[in-house]
Enzyme design. Structure first.
Site, PDB file in Angstrom:
ATOM      1  N   ILE A 173      -1.705  -2.027   4.283  1.00 12.55           N
ATOM      2  CA  ILE A 173      -1.273  -3.215   3.549  1.00 12.55           C
ATOM      3  C   ILE A 173      -2.301  -3.340   2.430  1.00 12.55           C
ATOM      4  O   ILE A 173      -3.492  -3.503   2.691  1.00 12.55           O
ATOM      5  CB  ILE A 173      -1.298  -4.477   4.427  1.00 12.55           C
ATOM      6  CG1 ILE A 173      -0.511  -4.227   5.720  1.00 12.55           C
ATOM      7  CG2 ILE A 173      -0.744  -5.658   3.659  1.00 12.55           C
ATOM      8  CD1 ILE A 173      -0.465  -5.426   6.654  1.00 12.55           C
ATOM      9  N   SER A 174      -1.822  -3.243   1.221  1.00 11.50           N
ATOM     10  CA  SER A 174      -2.757  -3.148   0.097  1.00 11.50           C
ATOM     11  C   SER A 174      -3.655  -4.381   0.015  1.00 11.50           C
ATOM     12  O   SER A 174      -3.298  -5.456   0.505  1.00 11.50           O
ATOM     13  CB  SER A 174      -1.979  -2.971  -1.203  1.00 11.50           C
ATOM     14  OG  SER A 174      -0.970  -1.985  -1.023  1.00 11.50           O
TER      15      SER A 174
END
Ligand SMILES: C[S@@+](CC[C@H](N)C(=O)[O-])C[C@H]1O[C@@H](n2cnc3c(N)ncnc32)[C@H](O)[C@@H]1O
Length: 374
Positions: A95-96
């Site tokens: 998840i950036s």
């Protein structure tokens, strides 16, 4: 939501607000409507420097550590080694990082109702943010890993979103939904895939992380012209994992150095890099495409050619080089070029992309200063 997650979520939002990351329609309210923990799997991963591998952090066993990672400022690694039985060294989905997500979305600036193609669904977190902004009916998201697709569709549905999530190779875009008004990739490319140029309408926009060499990073924003050419500017220096088809061979810089250091030649002097900041480093990658640039501890530098055959090292006033290419001289010339052009910032560089070329220019499209990833 547990108290921990509440507190950590609030802290993260406050820090993003302080950093000025809520911009261009990506308000704090939009961000808060999509809780990150709804998209994080039971197991996330953290880097263990002592063993040089990713180690699991399980929500059931270490809920506080898990929550701290999910609501931290960095990307949360959600898969290693493509979910296989590899050595646990390669992060392959995440998840950036929240600030990077917001910066990219601000560059994309989609308007409500725009048709958006997203490459790299991953957990579905970023997809959910897009749904909030343009409407779930307008979002198509492509993910190459079938297991991740299933998990993302589940997480999105649980959070109340039903965009079109498909399993496929995002380098081919998703022609069935074309033309798109916007395309955003959350996996980095070195070469902008020709399919993206075909599937975004003239006047539409593309935002993608971009890497000039294995260790390099960047973010490009492009507007499609009506002749199959896209043109735009570098918007940032984001580090993202590459799309599968463009994964460079992992360079084990230390192994290359150890295997060849006894053959290296000491040079009388090396280039002075004291003023080389992140912008200068970016300019180096423009001038020396394919040469990896590694900043080392104590102000040292290591440069490695893509074929691993030549390298240069600068450390504590001493300079060494190995291989046929004189990378010390090449680096010196590139840094001189940067200084002679008034130390341009990375935002001063732009790129023109066609299906066969990527030309990098400085300040204006007719001032081409490099061709990369071609
Ligand atoms: C940084 S992660 C994505 C983060 C995601 N947007 C999120 O919020 O969770 C990059 C993703 O791109 C996917 N990916 C890599 N190559 C791809 C390709 N050719 N097509 C589609 N997805 C790809 C990876 O499997 C990975 O899930």
């Amino acid at each position: 939501m547990s108290a921990d997650i509440d507190v950590l979520g609030r802290r993260l939002t406050e820090s993003l607000a302080r950093g000025g990351h809520f911009q261009a329609g990506w308000t704090q309210a939009v961000f808060e409507r999509v809780p990150r923990h709804l998209f994080a799997p039971e197991t996330v991963w953290t880097w263990d420097a002592a063993t040089s591998r990713w180690v699991p952090v399980r929500r059931g066993r270490a809920p506080e550590d898990w929550a701290r990672l999910v609501y931290g400022e960095d990307a949360v690694v959600t898969q290693v080694d493509d979910g296989g039985m590899g050595p646990g060294r390669e992060a392959t989905s995440s998840i950036s990082a929240p600030a990077a997500v917001l910066n990219m979305l601000a560059s994309l600036e989609p308007r409500p109702g725009d048709r958006v193609l997203e490459i790299g669904t991953g957990s579905g977190y970023h997809t959910a943010l897009l749904c909030e902004r343009v409407g779930e009916q307008r979002v198509t998201s492509v993910e190459i890993d079938a297991k991740l697709v299933r998990a993302a569709v589940r997480a999105l549905a649980d959070a109340g979103y039903r965009p079109h999530v498909v399993w496929g190779d995002g380098e081919l875009g998703w022609p069935d939904g074309a033309p798109y008004d916007r395309l955003i990739s959350t996996a980095a490319v070195r070469r902008v895939p020709p399919a993206w140029l075909e599937q975004v309408r003239p006047g539409g926009e593309i935002v993608t992380p971009w890497f000039p060499n294995y260790h390099g990073r960047g973010l490009i924003w492009l507007r499609m012209g009506d002749n199959g050419t896209a043109q735009g500017w570098f918007h940032g220096r984001e580090a993202f994992m590459p799309v599968r088809g463009q994964r460079a061979e992992r360079l084990d810089v230390r192994a290359v150095w150890e295997a060849t250091r006894h053959e290296a030649r000491r040079a009388a002097s090396g280039p002075d890099l004291r003023d080389l900041d992140a912008h200068g480093e970016f300019a180096l990658s423009v001038r020396l495409p394919g040469v990896g640039c590694y900043r080392q501890e104590h102000d040292g530098w290591f440069f490695l050619s893509e074929d691993n055959a030549s390298w240069a090292q600068l450390s504590g006033g001493t300079a060494f080089r190995h291989g046929d290419r004189d990378l010390l001289a090449e680096v010196a010339a590139a840094v001189e070029w940067w200084r002679a052009h008034d130390r341009p910032k990375l935002f001063d560089f732009g790129v023109t992309v066609t299906k066969d070329r990527q030309d990098i220019w400085l300040r204006a499209p007719d001032r081409i200063v490099g061709a990369m990833g071609v």
